[in-house]
Scaffold this motif. Structure first.
Motif, PDB file in Angstrom:
ATOM      1  N   ILE A  38       0.838  -1.201   0.000  1.00  0.00           N
ATOM      2  CA  ILE A  38       0.000   0.000   0.000  1.00  0.00           C
ATOM      3  C   ILE A  38       0.873   1.250   0.000  1.00  0.00           C
ATOM      4  CG2 ILE A  38      -1.713   1.307   1.318  1.00  0.00           C
ATOM      5  CD1 ILE A  38      -3.012  -1.316   2.100  1.00  0.00           C
ATOM      6  N   SER A  39       1.976   1.214   0.751  1.00  0.00           N
ATOM      7  CA  SER A  39       2.893   2.363   0.732  1.00  0.00           C
ATOM      8  C   SER A  39       3.410   2.611  -0.676  1.00  0.00           C
ATOM      9  CB  SER A  39       4.071   2.136   1.678  1.00  0.00           C
ATOM     10  OG  SER A  39       3.614   2.094   3.011  1.00  0.00           O
ATOM     11  N   LEU A  40       3.704   1.540  -1.385  1.00  0.00           N
ATOM     12  CA  LEU A  40       4.221   1.682  -2.756  1.00  0.00           C
ATOM     13  C   LEU A  40       3.185   2.343  -3.672  1.00  0.00           C
ATOM     14  CD1 LEU A  40       6.081  -1.742  -3.226  1.00  0.00           C
ATOM     15  CD2 LEU A  40       7.126   0.524  -3.067  1.00  0.00           C
ATOM     16  N   VAL A  41       1.928   1.896  -3.590  1.00  0.00           N
ATOM     17  CA  VAL A  41       0.934   2.541  -4.469  1.00  0.00           C
ATOM     18  C   VAL A  41       0.662   3.972  -4.012  1.00  0.00           C
ATOM     19  CG1 VAL A  41      -0.177   0.398  -5.247  1.00  0.00           C
ATOM     20  CG2 VAL A  41      -1.130   1.594  -3.293  1.00  0.00           C
ATOM     21  N   GLU A  42       0.717   4.200  -2.702  1.00  0.00           N
ATOM     22  CA  GLU A  42       0.493   5.557  -2.191  1.00  0.00           C
ATOM     23  C   GLU A  42       1.582   6.502  -2.689  1.00  0.00           C
ATOM     24  OE1 GLU A  42      -1.335   7.314   1.948  1.00  0.00           O
ATOM     25  OE2 GLU A  42       0.246   5.844   2.097  1.00  0.00           O
ATOM     26  N   ASP A  43       2.806   5.996  -2.786  1.00  0.00           N
ATOM     27  CA  ASP A  43       3.928   6.815  -3.267  1.00  0.00           C
ATOM     28  C   ASP A  43       4.005   6.849  -4.788  1.00  0.00           C
ATOM     29  OD1 ASP A  43       4.516   7.103  -0.650  1.00  0.00           O
ATOM     30  OD2 ASP A  43       6.203   5.696  -0.622  1.00  0.00           O
ATOM     31  N   ASP A  44       3.050   6.218  -5.460  1.00  0.00           N
ATOM     32  CA  ASP A  44       3.038   6.169  -6.920  1.00  0.00           C
ATOM     33  C   ASP A  44       4.323   5.521  -7.450  1.00  0.00           C
ATOM     34  OD1 ASP A  44       1.831   6.555  -9.351  1.00  0.00           O
ATOM     35  OD2 ASP A  44       2.666   8.550  -9.655  1.00  0.00           O
ATOM     36  N   ASP A  45       4.814   4.537  -6.701  1.00  0.00           N
ATOM     37  CA  ASP A  45       6.034   3.821  -7.072  1.00  0.00           C
ATOM     38  C   ASP A  45       5.686   2.769  -8.145  1.00  0.00           C
ATOM     39  OD1 ASP A  45       8.112   1.732  -7.004  1.00  0.00           O
ATOM     40  OD2 ASP A  45       8.869   2.805  -5.247  1.00  0.00           O
ATOM     41  N   PRO A  46       6.454   2.700  -9.230  1.00  0.00           N
ATOM     42  CA  PRO A  46       6.159   1.702 -10.277  1.00  0.00           C
ATOM     43  C   PRO A  46       6.062   0.275  -9.721  1.00  0.00           C
ATOM     44  CG  PRO A  46       7.868   3.217 -11.018  1.00  0.00           C
ATOM     45  CD  PRO A  46       7.601   3.548  -9.582  1.00  0.00           C
ATOM     46  N   ASP A  47       6.827  -0.027  -8.667  1.00  0.00           N
ATOM     47  CA  ASP A  47       6.737  -1.358  -8.062  1.00  0.00           C
ATOM     48  C   ASP A  47       5.352  -1.625  -7.477  1.00  0.00           C
ATOM     49  OD1 ASP A  47       9.265  -2.035  -8.737  1.00  0.00           O
ATOM     50  OD2 ASP A  47      10.153  -1.656  -6.763  1.00  0.00           O
ATOM     51  N   SER A  74      -7.649   9.161  -4.812  1.00  0.00           N
ATOM     52  CA  SER A  74      -8.727   8.228  -5.121  1.00  0.00           C
ATOM     53  C   SER A  74      -8.164   6.997  -5.833  1.00  0.00           C
ATOM     54  CB  SER A  74      -9.758   8.966  -5.980  1.00  0.00           C
ATOM     55  OG  SER A  74     -10.374   8.125  -6.888  1.00  0.00           O
ATOM     56  N   GLU A  75      -7.255   7.271  -6.741  1.00  0.00           N
ATOM     57  CA  GLU A  75      -6.568   6.231  -7.502  1.00  0.00           C
ATOM     58  C   GLU A  75      -5.810   5.273  -6.566  1.00  0.00           C
ATOM     59  OE1 GLU A  75      -2.875   6.951 -10.571  1.00  0.00           O
ATOM     60  OE2 GLU A  75      -4.426   8.470 -10.403  1.00  0.00           O
ATOM     61  N   ALA A  76      -5.035   5.845  -5.667  1.00  0.00           N
ATOM     62  CA  ALA A  76      -4.249   5.025  -4.744  1.00  0.00           C
ATOM     63  C   ALA A  76      -5.162   4.236  -3.809  1.00  0.00           C
ATOM     64  CB  ALA A  76      -3.301   5.913  -3.937  1.00  0.00           C
ATOM     65  N   ALA A  77      -6.274   4.850  -3.390  1.00  0.00           N
ATOM     66  CA  ALA A  77      -7.190   4.182  -2.467  1.00  0.00           C
ATOM     67  C   ALA A  77      -7.778   2.925  -3.111  1.00  0.00           C
ATOM     68  CB  ALA A  77      -8.306   5.133  -2.047  1.00  0.00           C
ATOM     69  N   LEU A  78      -8.136   3.037  -4.375  1.00  0.00           N
ATOM     70  CA  LEU A  78      -8.732   1.893  -5.053  1.00  0.00           C
ATOM     71  C   LEU A  78      -7.717   0.772  -5.218  1.00  0.00           C
ATOM     72  CD1 LEU A  78     -10.832   3.867  -7.652  1.00  0.00           C
ATOM     73  CD2 LEU A  78     -11.621   2.757  -5.565  1.00  0.00           C
ATOM     74  N   GLN A  79      -6.467   1.136  -5.494  1.00  0.00           N
ATOM     75  CA  GLN A  79      -5.420   0.126  -5.605  1.00  0.00           C
ATOM     76  C   GLN A  79      -5.181  -0.544  -4.252  1.00  0.00           C
ATOM     77  OE1 GLN A  79      -3.952  -0.495  -8.723  1.00  0.00           O
ATOM     78  NE2 GLN A  79      -5.585   0.882  -9.327  1.00  0.00           N
ATOM     79  N   GLY A  92     -18.594  14.861  -1.806  1.00  0.00           N
ATOM     80  CA  GLY A  92     -18.114  15.430  -3.061  1.00  0.00           C
ATOM     81  C   GLY A  92     -17.813  14.354  -4.084  1.00  0.00           C
ATOM     82  N   GLN A  93     -17.422  14.785  -5.269  1.00  0.00           N
ATOM     83  CA  GLN A  93     -17.193  13.870  -6.369  1.00  0.00           C
ATOM     84  C   GLN A  93     -16.032  12.911  -6.071  1.00  0.00           C
ATOM     85  OE1 GLN A  93     -19.335  13.645  -8.800  1.00  0.00           O
ATOM     86  NE2 GLN A  93     -18.207  11.827  -9.445  1.00  0.00           N
ATOM     87  N   ALA A  94     -14.975  13.433  -5.435  1.00  0.00           N
ATOM     88  CA  ALA A  94     -13.808  12.601  -5.161  1.00  0.00           C
ATOM     89  C   ALA A  94     -14.175  11.447  -4.240  1.00  0.00           C
ATOM     90  CB  ALA A  94     -12.696  13.440  -4.534  1.00  0.00           C
ATOM     91  N   GLU A  95     -15.033  11.742  -3.239  1.00  0.00           N
ATOM     92  CA  GLU A  95     -15.462  10.692  -2.327  1.00  0.00           C
ATOM     93  C   GLU A  95     -16.322   9.682  -3.080  1.00  0.00           C
ATOM     94  OE1 GLU A  95     -16.145  14.087  -1.374  1.00  0.00           O
ATOM     95  OE2 GLU A  95     -14.076  14.027  -0.688  1.00  0.00           O
ATOM     96  N   VAL A  96     -17.156  10.204  -3.983  1.00  0.00           N
ATOM     97  CA  VAL A  96     -18.021   9.323  -4.761  1.00  0.00           C
ATOM     98  C   VAL A  96     -17.169   8.382  -5.603  1.00  0.00           C
ATOM     99  CG1 VAL A  96     -19.768   9.250  -6.582  1.00  0.00           C
ATOM    100  CG2 VAL A  96     -19.950  10.933  -4.751  1.00  0.00           C
ATOM    101  N   ASP A  97     -16.082   8.909  -6.190  1.00  0.00           N
ATOM    102  CA  ASP A  97     -15.189   8.066  -6.982  1.00  0.00           C
ATOM    103  C   ASP A  97     -14.671   6.895  -6.152  1.00  0.00           C
ATOM    104  OD1 ASP A  97     -15.484   9.645  -9.172  1.00  0.00           O
ATOM    105  OD2 ASP A  97     -13.536  10.632  -9.015  1.00  0.00           O
ATOM    106  N   ILE A  98     -14.315   7.173  -4.905  1.00  0.00           N
ATOM    107  CA  ILE A  98     -13.775   6.122  -4.052  1.00  0.00           C
ATOM    108  C   ILE A  98     -14.869   5.124  -3.698  1.00  0.00           C
ATOM    109  CG2 ILE A  98     -12.772   5.637  -1.781  1.00  0.00           C
ATOM    110  CD1 ILE A  98     -11.418   8.466  -2.073  1.00  0.00           C
ATOM    111  N   ILE A  99     -16.018   5.663  -3.300  1.00  0.00           N
ATOM    112  CA  ILE A  99     -17.136   4.824  -2.901  1.00  0.00           C
ATOM    113  C   ILE A  99     -17.609   3.952  -4.062  1.00  0.00           C
ATOM    114  CG2 ILE A  99     -19.606   5.026  -2.336  1.00  0.00           C
ATOM    115  CD1 ILE A  99     -17.744   5.128   0.054  1.00  0.00           C
TER     116      ILE A  99
END
Lengths: 321, 321
Positions: B23-32, B125-130, B151-158
């Protein structure tokens, strides 16, 4: 034989029908609409743009009606743009709001327009900002943007304003919590409408408490009590708005804020277009559909599919700019 | 000599540290991180994913703590992902929330993680879904996604959830108005928490009134009263969630909803990446900066600038995919 005036010329002359036509064009995403904005854009930047946000039911439309009346009494022209993201199912309720502004419909110095969200939130925000530019170019001196809620899409629209007013009422408990938690951005001015309610002063104290925890520099956020239905407090609000505009100018912050707003607007338009193109490609691009089937079958992960869809979008962008 | 296990293998085996690392890796947008999701994606789709939304202060974290306790008593593993869009300025308040979940921190069957919005809402939102996908792959049977606001961002996650629960409390006047006006989407289940409050039943009646105006087909949205701090009503809520899952499966709607969610997710990832690239280009591309200066000087209109910036982005996308 005199040449016929173009739509742009008529709009710049303040012709109400030309403005209405122009806004319909941008709302319909018609290339003529974008061309029109391009033509009149050098004549924008003169209007005072004020954004009003807050939960539904607090009386924003009534407040805008009262502010419009006051501006007209001072001989200033007004444009009102209401962004209405409600479902078609409840549109009746919001028609009522527009009726509250109806006494101004025949006044040539007032232009009122609603825009509804028909699912394409990015597209709506984009069109709303273009509509505000058209109102500006047509010579409206005060432009009031009204949005409902506190989501990102509303924030994008409000980003176009010089001054942001948050409208609450006694009972707006969720908004108070959102301000307290730092989830809702602190506006330039806070209005407590329906101030004949016995809990008004409790609410004002609560808001003051929240504001006292924030940074104490520059502009001191006023809390204005209004009873818009009776016109109470509206003059005070208009003075606070004017004071905020003066503050921005004195600090040199108006130019800075407008620069930031314009940058956000360019990004919002670009991102919105890209998003709409991606959504469209789901319908008309067989390769994209195949990719999604792979995702649903858990064979291709969403991020890899997104990467491939972006590449296809880039190819299309360059093939057909 | 045995080969060392890969991160993906350890994650699939349910190793808590591997999940945290992933999760740390996706949160940091790390290619790994993206590579990891790609590897484990075929093993996702087994978990029950429930999204919780609602204004701050209604007690969502306490409710999640109580639900987690109950799921554990039934020997089911749980992942909790809290999306926290509040400003750094008020983070103290939200640390308190996490403490409410702390009794589960040492339980190997529970994984709790917060993600904060550091300005890049699309990216979050992207990282949360991953992250949710990684929890799913690691074998968590119930995944609770928590977001604040509407808001829309929360809706995207939900949008990633099978079942959406809206949590309110007596005093949630703004949310009631937003539901009534059709600005807030109707969820699958509504909870009125802090139900020891004397105005609870009034609120339940109000919500029932709003729901009665909506379409009456298929799933009948239950209103569940809870007092999460004392565990009251939580069992009932969990049963309603299970009933909704059963309903989706019986109708064949679960596959359909997941297909729609995955499509939304692909679009959200693609649009989010594009937006971040556009924002980055404001900083490192002199041509983009020049374009924005033209916009600020009112010589180039925002839409024309957006068009040119999109073309540059497409060129970069193809040059360096």
């Amino acid at each position: 034989m005199s040449a016929e005036k173009t739509l742009a010329q008529r709009l710049l002359d303040g012709d109400k029908r030309a403005l209405a036509r122009g806004i319909s064009l941008v709302e319909d995403d018609d290339p003529d609409g974008w061309k029109l904005v391009r033509e009149v854009y050098p004549r924008t930047g003169e209007a005072m743009v004020v954004g009003f946000t807050g939960p539904p039911g607090v009386g924003k439309s009534t407040l805008l009606g009262a502010l419009t009346k006051l501006e007209r009494a001072r001989d200033r022209t007004v444009g009102v743009l209401s962004i209405d993201p409600s479902s078609p199912f409840t549109h009746g309720a919001l028609l009522g709001d527009r009726i509250r502004l109806s006494e101004h419909f025949l006044d040539p110095g007032v232009f009122i327009r609603s825009m509804a969200n028909r699912g394409a939130l990015g597209g709506l925000s984009e069109a709303a900002l273009q509509a505000a530019l058209l109102m500006d170019a047509s010579g409206k001196q005060a432009i009031f943007l009204e949005t409902v809620g506190v989501g990102q899409a509303e924030v994008d629209i409000i980003d176009h304003a010089d001054t942001v007013v948050l409208v609450l009422m006694p009972g707006s408990g969720d908004s108070i919590q959102a301000l307290k938690a730092g989830v809702m951005e602190i506006p330039d001015i806070i209005v407590v409408n329906k101030s004949d309610h016995p809990l008004t002063d409790t609410m004002v104290r609560e808001i003051r408490g929240i504001l006292s925890l924030g940074p104490q520099k520059g502009w001191r956020i006023p809390i204005v009590k209004t009873e818009a239905a009776r016109g109470q407090g509206v003059e005070d609000l208009l003075e606070r708005i004017a004071a905020h505009q003066e503050h921005l100018k004195a600090e040199g912050a108006l130019a800075e804020r407008r620069r930031r707003n314009l940058m956000n607007e360019v990004i919002a338009i670009a991102a919105g277009r890209m998003r709409r193109e991606l959504v469209a490609s789901l319908e008309d691009d067989a390769e994209v559909q195949r990719l999604l089937d792979e995702v649903v079958a858990r064979r291709t992960d969403p991020a890899s599919a997104a990467e491939q869809i972006l590449e296809r979008a880039a190819e299309r962008q360059l093939a057909d700019p």
